[in-house]
Design an enzyme around this catalytic site. Structure first.
Site, mmCIF file in Angstrom:
data_model
loop_
_atom_site.group_PDB
_atom_site.id
_atom_site.type_symbol
_atom_site.label_atom_id
_atom_site.label_comp_id
_atom_site.label_asym_id
_atom_site.label_seq_id
_atom_site.Cartn_x
_atom_site.Cartn_y
_atom_site.Cartn_z
ATOM 1 N N ARG A 54 94.112 -34.529 -27.699
ATOM 2 C CA ARG A 54 93.712 -36.023 -27.198
ATOM 3 C C ARG A 54 94.728 -36.776 -26.662
ATOM 4 O O ARG A 54 95.750 -36.611 -26.794
ATOM 5 C CB ARG A 54 92.875 -36.692 -28.316
ATOM 6 N N THR A 165 107.274 -40.712 -33.160
ATOM 7 C CA THR A 165 106.648 -39.409 -32.386
ATOM 8 C C THR A 165 106.949 -39.840 -30.886
ATOM 9 O O THR A 165 106.977 -40.826 -30.213
ATOM 10 C CB THR A 165 105.197 -39.688 -32.428
ATOM 11 N N LYS A 190 109.712 -36.823 -33.913
ATOM 12 C CA LYS A 190 108.485 -35.969 -34.018
ATOM 13 C C LYS A 190 108.005 -35.764 -32.747
ATOM 14 O O LYS A 190 107.422 -36.452 -32.061
ATOM 15 C CB LYS A 190 107.258 -36.607 -34.697
ATOM 16 N N LYS A 192 105.654 -33.885 -30.048
ATOM 17 C CA LYS A 192 104.467 -33.175 -29.679
ATOM 18 C C LYS A 192 104.550 -32.131 -28.831
ATOM 19 O O LYS A 192 104.807 -32.281 -27.780
ATOM 20 C CB LYS A 192 103.250 -34.439 -29.294
ATOM 21 N N ASP A 219 105.100 -30.756 -33.747
ATOM 22 C CA ASP A 219 103.808 -30.799 -34.130
ATOM 23 C C ASP A 219 103.247 -30.053 -32.917
ATOM 24 O O ASP A 219 103.082 -30.611 -31.955
ATOM 25 C CB ASP A 219 103.374 -31.907 -34.221
ATOM 26 N N GLU A 247 104.872 -28.422 -37.658
ATOM 27 C CA GLU A 247 103.352 -28.913 -38.484
ATOM 28 C C GLU A 247 102.400 -28.280 -37.512
ATOM 29 O O GLU A 247 102.335 -28.130 -36.230
ATOM 30 C CB GLU A 247 103.344 -30.289 -38.097
ATOM 31 N N ASP A 272 98.488 -29.676 -41.613
ATOM 32 C CA ASP A 272 98.101 -31.072 -41.414
ATOM 33 C C ASP A 272 96.460 -30.726 -41.257
ATOM 34 O O ASP A 272 95.705 -31.064 -42.296
ATOM 35 C CB ASP A 272 98.598 -31.610 -40.119
ATOM 36 N N LYS A 296 96.636 -37.440 -45.081
ATOM 37 C CA LYS A 296 96.413 -38.658 -44.335
ATOM 38 C C LYS A 296 95.126 -39.230 -44.871
ATOM 39 O O LYS A 296 94.242 -38.564 -45.381
ATOM 40 C CB LYS A 296 95.988 -38.175 -42.711
ATOM 41 N N ASP A 349 105.287 -39.999 -41.793
ATOM 42 C CA ASP A 349 105.207 -40.094 -40.393
ATOM 43 C C ASP A 349 104.177 -41.292 -40.174
ATOM 44 O O ASP A 349 102.941 -41.099 -39.891
ATOM 45 C CB ASP A 349 104.542 -38.772 -39.887
ATOM 46 N N ASP A 351 104.547 -44.063 -37.787
ATOM 47 C CA ASP A 351 104.793 -45.059 -36.854
ATOM 48 C C ASP A 351 103.874 -45.549 -35.932
ATOM 49 O O ASP A 351 104.154 -46.347 -34.834
ATOM 50 C CB ASP A 351 105.697 -44.165 -35.845
#
Length: 396
Positions: A54, A165, A190, A192, A219, A247, A272, A296, A349, A351
């Site tokens: 997304r 991230t 981190k 992506k 990730d 991840e 995750d 989470k 994580d 942020d």
């Protein structure tokens, strides 16, 4: 499966780790709920946040309030995450003012009893549930005059090393953001990654060139199939990249694929999207599918569900990260209290608020050179966020 030295003894991730042992008298304190309220906010981001799943340019979120009979008001929040939890700000508001409100208003019970009522009020709606359950915990701790972390068994003075991230962009854009993060004191990035393996290689190479020696967490957000994951991770390791973990490299439901990747590569694999509740955690642990779990609150439905996952991980010797969706400061403060309280949680994580153009309400936590610490005070240690405070507008 591979293993790494515990971050508790390695330099960096945690300072003064502490046991979790919430005092029974405080858990048995009765709470009488007299009101549940909610209000909506919209927070633009400083720049778009992009993953393989997304793209987000502004965050719509709902603040839940719980008022106790003694006048104490606790708060929690839930961000719109349609692509992940299926919830919009509209559905979160409806859940809070409908079945969730009905489950606890006029009810007297302990924090665990009220949390159980929230959990059982309706199917799904994990973000909405989390917002109300966090508000209950905030009110509970405030009414006792204690920081929430203490009631969860931790110490307010502990701190954890956060990451920043770098979202999924063109390689040169990711490199620029990596340089900016390092310049601001970040020690862990981190990164992506996505569906195009060759482009991912270019992205990561650009980041490493821009920030040599930085610690990396990768990730993929379910972006690879197992064979691809093994190939790309092995290639990264052969290049000598300082990768702490990878991840969710494959689809959430592909537990067998996760296990294959974990067995084949010399870097810890973290679940995750595969872990939403205690049952998921136990399934992953028993299948020896992953080395780590990402907890989470928006997935677990609140703190009690998150603690159940962490307890399973602790029993199995599996380390945990507490992460977040793109969520506001209230949610992140609750996640920070959880992370600092539980001994199975060695990484964070958290942020997202650093992406917001307006970071309200004040309090909760602070960060310096990547180290996140709680600021103290009862409950979450936050000022109360009311509907007309957010300068971005969009309140309802």
């Amino acid at each position: 499966m591979t293993s790494t030295p515990s971050p508790r003894s390695a330099p960096g991730p945690r300072v003064a780790a502490s046991p979790r042992d919430a005092p029974a008298p405080q858990l048995s304190t009765p709470l009488s709920v007299v009101a549940v309220r909610s209000h909506r906010h919209r927070a633009p981001l400083l720049r778009p946040f992009v993953t393989a799943a997304r793209r987000t340019e502004a965050v719509e979120y709902v603040v839940a309030e719980v008022e106790l009979a003694d006048g104490t008001i606790g708060q929690g929040s839930a961000a719109e995450t349609v692509a992940v939890t299926g919830e919009s700000a509209d559905t979160i508001s409806v859940a809070l003012q409908g079945p969730l409100r009905s489950a606890i208003v006029g009810v007297t019970g302990t924090i665990t009893e009220l949390s159980a009522r929230v959990a059982g009020a309706l199917d799904g709606a994990t973000s909405a549930k989390a917002s109300l359950e966090v508000a209950l915990h905030d009110a509970w701790a405030q009414s006792l005059g204690a920081p929430l972390v203490e009631l969860l068994g931790g110490r307010p003075g502990d701190r954890l090393l956060n990451d920043m991230t770098i979202s999924l962009e063109d390689p040169e854009v990711m490199a620029r953001h990596a340089r900016e993060a390092v310049a601001s004191g970040e020690q862990i990035l981190k990164i992506k990654l996505g569906h195009d393996i060759e482009e991912d290689r270019h992205r990561l190479a650009a980041v490493v060139e821009a920030a040599p020696g930085i610690r990396l967490r990768l990730d993929a957000n379910q972006g690879w199939v197992p064979e691809q994951a093994i190939d790309i991770i092995t290639g990264f390791l052969e290049d000598g990249l300082p990768i702490d973990l990878v991840e969710q490299p494959v689809a959430a439901a592909n537990i067998e694929g996760l296990a294959r990747v974990s067995a084949a590569v010399e870097v810890p694999i973290m679940a995750d999207e595969s872990v939403w509740n205690a049952e998921d955690a136990r399934r992953l642990v028993e299948a020896d599918a992953v080395d780590m779990l990402n907890i989470k609150l928006a997935k677990t439905g609140g703190l009690r569900g998150a603690l159940a996952i962490a307890d399973i991980a602790l029993e199995a010797g599996v380390e945990c990260m507490v992460g977040a969706m793109m969520e506001p400061r209230i949610s992140i403060s609750a996640a920070a209290h959880l992370a600092i309280a539980h001994p199975a949680i060695t990484m964070i994580d958290l942020d997202p608020p650093f992406w917001f153009t307006s970071d309200v309400p004040a309090g909760g936590y602070a960060q310096e050179d990547g180290w996140l610490r709680l600021l103290g005070g009862p409950g979450l240690g936050l000022e109360r966020l009311i509907a007309d405070v957010d300068p971005s507008g969009g309140d309802q």
